[in-house]
Design an enzyme around this catalytic site. Structure first.
Site, PDB file in Angstrom:
ATOM      1  N   TYR A  59       0.834  -1.203   0.000  1.00 23.66           N
ATOM      2  CA  TYR A  59       0.000   0.000   0.000  1.00 23.66           C
ATOM      3  C   TYR A  59       0.869   1.253   0.000  1.00 23.66           C
ATOM      4  O   TYR A  59       1.824   1.376   0.764  1.00 23.66           O
ATOM      5  CB  TYR A  59      -0.916   0.031   1.239  1.00 23.66           C
ATOM      6  CG  TYR A  59      -1.510   1.403   1.477  1.00 23.66           C
ATOM      7  CD1 TYR A  59      -2.505   1.902   0.637  1.00 23.66           C
ATOM      8  CD2 TYR A  59      -1.040   2.219   2.506  1.00 23.66           C
ATOM      9  CE1 TYR A  59      -3.026   3.158   0.823  1.00 23.66           C
ATOM     10  CE2 TYR A  59      -1.561   3.486   2.702  1.00 23.66           C
ATOM     11  CZ  TYR A  59      -2.552   3.955   1.867  1.00 23.66           C
ATOM     12  OH  TYR A  59      -3.052   5.215   2.050  1.00 23.66           O
ATOM     13  N   GLY A  66      -4.885   6.046   0.202  1.00 22.28           N
ATOM     14  CA  GLY A  66      -6.224   6.146   0.758  1.00 22.28           C
ATOM     15  C   GLY A  66      -7.218   5.309  -0.033  1.00 22.28           C
ATOM     16  O   GLY A  66      -6.988   4.124  -0.316  1.00 22.28           O
ATOM     17  N   HIS A  89      -0.844  17.336  -0.972  1.00 26.54           N
ATOM     18  CA  HIS A  89      -1.236  17.687   0.396  1.00 26.54           C
ATOM     19  C   HIS A  89      -0.790  19.095   0.791  1.00 26.54           C
ATOM     20  O   HIS A  89      -0.950  19.489   1.950  1.00 26.54           O
ATOM     21  CB  HIS A  89      -0.697  16.672   1.399  1.00 26.54           C
ATOM     22  CG  HIS A  89      -1.634  15.522   1.627  1.00 26.54           C
ATOM     23  ND1 HIS A  89      -2.794  15.651   2.340  1.00 26.54           N
ATOM     24  CD2 HIS A  89      -1.576  14.231   1.202  1.00 26.54           C
ATOM     25  CE1 HIS A  89      -3.425  14.494   2.372  1.00 26.54           C
ATOM     26  NE2 HIS A  89      -2.721  13.614   1.673  1.00 26.54           N
ATOM     27  N   ASN A 201       2.395  10.065   7.256  1.00 25.96           N
ATOM     28  CA  ASN A 201       1.292   9.223   7.721  1.00 25.96           C
ATOM     29  C   ASN A 201       1.486   8.871   9.197  1.00 25.96           C
ATOM     30  O   ASN A 201       1.585   7.720   9.573  1.00 25.96           O
ATOM     31  CB  ASN A 201       1.258   7.962   6.851  1.00 25.96           C
ATOM     32  CG  ASN A 201      -0.050   7.210   6.941  1.00 25.96           C
ATOM     33  OD1 ASN A 201      -0.070   6.017   6.757  1.00 25.96           O
ATOM     34  ND2 ASN A 201      -1.146   7.887   7.205  1.00 25.96           N
ATOM     35  N   ARG A 288     -11.104  27.511  49.669  1.00 27.18           N
ATOM     36  CA  ARG A 288     -11.117  26.276  50.459  1.00 27.18           C
ATOM     37  C   ARG A 288     -10.925  25.037  49.596  1.00 27.18           C
ATOM     38  O   ARG A 288     -10.296  24.060  50.003  1.00 27.18           O
ATOM     39  CB  ARG A 288     -12.450  26.194  51.212  1.00 27.18           C
ATOM     40  CG  ARG A 288     -12.522  25.028  52.154  1.00 27.18           C
ATOM     41  CD  ARG A 288     -13.817  24.869  52.929  1.00 27.18           C
ATOM     42  NE  ARG A 288     -14.894  25.766  52.641  1.00 27.18           N
ATOM     43  CZ  ARG A 288     -16.178  25.403  52.666  1.00 27.18           C
ATOM     44  NH1 ARG A 288     -16.507  24.143  52.930  1.00 27.18           N
ATOM     45  NH2 ARG A 288     -17.138  26.274  52.433  1.00 27.18           N
TER      46      ARG A 288
END
Length: 516
Positions: A59, A66, A89, A201, A288
């Site tokens: 892949y 994708g 990208h 990735n 407190r």
């Protein structure tokens, strides 16, 4: 570079502090030259190259990316594919990550790839290490990652810069990456198959920002404890609310540490405020219950550290290339769910601290609740008191910063969107969560800066009015604040003081011990 300390990237675990030291230039980053480490890196890339020669299907190496994983890449185009990945990208927008954030990103990516199961070359690791060593900082847009399939878009700017494309900040100037590489005598990288995926990735951006957020949050926790002690003193509060025996019966360790810090800071050298304490048996919750509020952050930090450091020291790209067993393992380690959860949770705990301090200031400036101090902590006296308003506007700004911090606490991780043709149909939003967390920290640090002005003013007024002598820790702290911030006798703009205090907070100029 302020330290000769070096941090070696050799596949062994790093800490949040290691990443932050590299990010702040307090430590050098060095890629290990150990033969065993280098051989492990080479085994992965050698196995991948052999697999390709034998017509293996991998892949993102012999397929598209994708949802395009069904597209077979002709052998003559395999070498071009990694460069197409960072090219398309290049769609990031928003602010650019600052220098510290960018260094942290480079360190986080180098650490992941140094695990030796990403199928990258030693040359790629060398180029990344050289960027850190010479402070060549890719210009990385902060926005555009959904935090699964990794930080693809922001990390594409790292990949491109390593290859001599897009822009970097180098030697004080934004310039083309190719120019910076030429100045260093280094050639642009030519990515091998899988190396584009290996860089992009993964979860390096969200993890880097998480490291920086963690360190800032840890300091906010300690500073909020000190500020609370100042406010208890200024308010003539009841120090017995922080009694050791009281906190022994509700044994959250972080909550106990916060109570111990406040208790130690409130060790006073005079018992004159005792009569005033009798006005109210129990202080209001913001005083407190301060250990119970800050203690949530304090107790959560070790868990967040575990999540962040596990991610930092992981291989978080896809596919995993196991050169030892000669396997290609397809999975989803780029998913940033743990960082998303840590950042969504951390911003919640930090914003609650801002809200606590905001409530403390509201008590301090109000004559109905501050046990005799002047309205708005104004230091003006006589006829001029009528025209002076002290810290009135400061309290308004603190309220605004707190409200904005609280607004940012909506968890980003629940806004998963299906993207990329429903291939990325469940995503983490981890990078958005990390950016939100840093924004909450920025606002909370602004609240802390304002509270330091109020502490300086309130403690001085209380000591003068009731002849209180604080313990050694608060005396030293007050003396330091007095050197930094002049007493507000006449109204003046306080923005310059706030900026200076904010800078000091972010530089962690005060040593705040546990007292535990």
């Amino acid at each position: 570079m302020t330290d000769s300390r070096s941090i070696t990237f050799d596949g062994r675990a790093l800490t949040i502090e290691d990443v932050c030291a590299v990010a702040s230039r307090d430590a050098r980053a060095e890629l290990s030259r150990d033969p065993t480490f280098l051989a492990r890196i080479r085994r992965g890339s050698d196995f991948l190259e052999r697999l390709l020669r034998e017509d293996g299907v991998v892949y993102g190496v012999t397929t598209g990316y994708g949802d395009s994983c069904t597209v077979v890449i002709p052998p003559e185009f395999v070498a071009e594919l990694p460069h197409h990945l960072f090219a398309y990208h290049g769609v990031g927008l928003g602010r650019m990550l600052d220098a510290e954030e960018t260094r942290a990103v480079l360190a986080a990516r180098l650490q992941s790839l140094a695990q030796g199961v990403s199928g990258v070359s030693v040359e790629l690791l060398d180029q990344l290490a050289a960027f850190i060593e010479h402070d060549v900082l890719p210009r990385i847009p902060a926005e555009g990652s959904v935090g699964a399939s990794g930080d693809l878009t922001p990390l594409s700017y790292v990949a491109a810069a390593l290859c001599g494309e897009r822009e970097v900040l180098f030697r004080g100037r934004v310039q083309p990456a190719a120019e910076a590489l030429a100045a260093l005598g280094r050639a642009p990288l030519r990515l091998r198959p899988k190396e584009g995926l290996a860089i992009m990735n993964g979860t390096a951006v969200m993890t880097a920002l998480a490291c920086l957020a963690y360190e800032r949050a840890e300091y906010v926790s300690r500073l909020a404890s000190r500020i609370t002690a100042c406010n208890v003193l200024a308010s003539a509060g009841n120090a017995h609310h922080f009694d050791e025996a009281l906190f022994a019966v509700k044994p959250h360790a972080g909550q106990q540490r916060v109570a111990a810090r406040i208790r130690a800071d409130l060790a006073i050298e005079s018992d004159k405020p005792a009569a005033r304490n009798e006005q109210r048996l129990q202080d209001r919750y913001s005083l407190r219950c301060a250990p119970h509020v800050v203690g949530v952050l304090e107790d959560a930090l070790p868990f967040f550290r575990q999540l962040i450091e596990n991610e930092l020291n992981s291989a978080n790209d896809n596919p995993i290339i196991d050169g030892e067993r000669e396997q290609v393992l397809h999975g989803g380690h780029f998913y940033g769910g743990h960082i998303a959860f840590a950042m969504d949770s951390l911003k919640n705990a930090v914003a609650n601290v801002a809200d606590l301090l905001d409530r403390q200031l509201a008590l301090l400036v109000d004559t109905r609740y501050n046990h005799g101090l002047p309205a708005n902590l104004s230091g003006a006296t006589g006829p001029r008191a009528a025209i002076n308003h002290g810290l009135k506007a400061l309290q308004i700004s603190v309220s605004a910063w707190t409200a904005e911090a609280l607004k940012q606490t909506m968890p980003a991780s629940v806004f998963s969107r299906s993207t990329e043709c429903h291939n990325q149909d469940k995503v983490s939003m981890g990078t958005i969560a990390a950016r939100d967390c840093l924004r909450v920290l920025e606002l909370t640090e602004q609240v802390c800066a304002a509270m330091l002005v109020a502490a300086r003013q309130g403690v001085a007024l209380r000591c003068a009015q009731d002849d209180v002598v604080p313990g050694a820790a608060l005396q030293a702290f007050q003396a330091d604040l007095e050197r930094r911030v002049a007493f507000v006798a006449e109204d003046r703009a306080l923005d310059t003081d706030l900026i200076a205090l904010l800078t000091a907070i972010r530089a962690r100029e005060w040593t705040l011990h546990d007292h535990a």
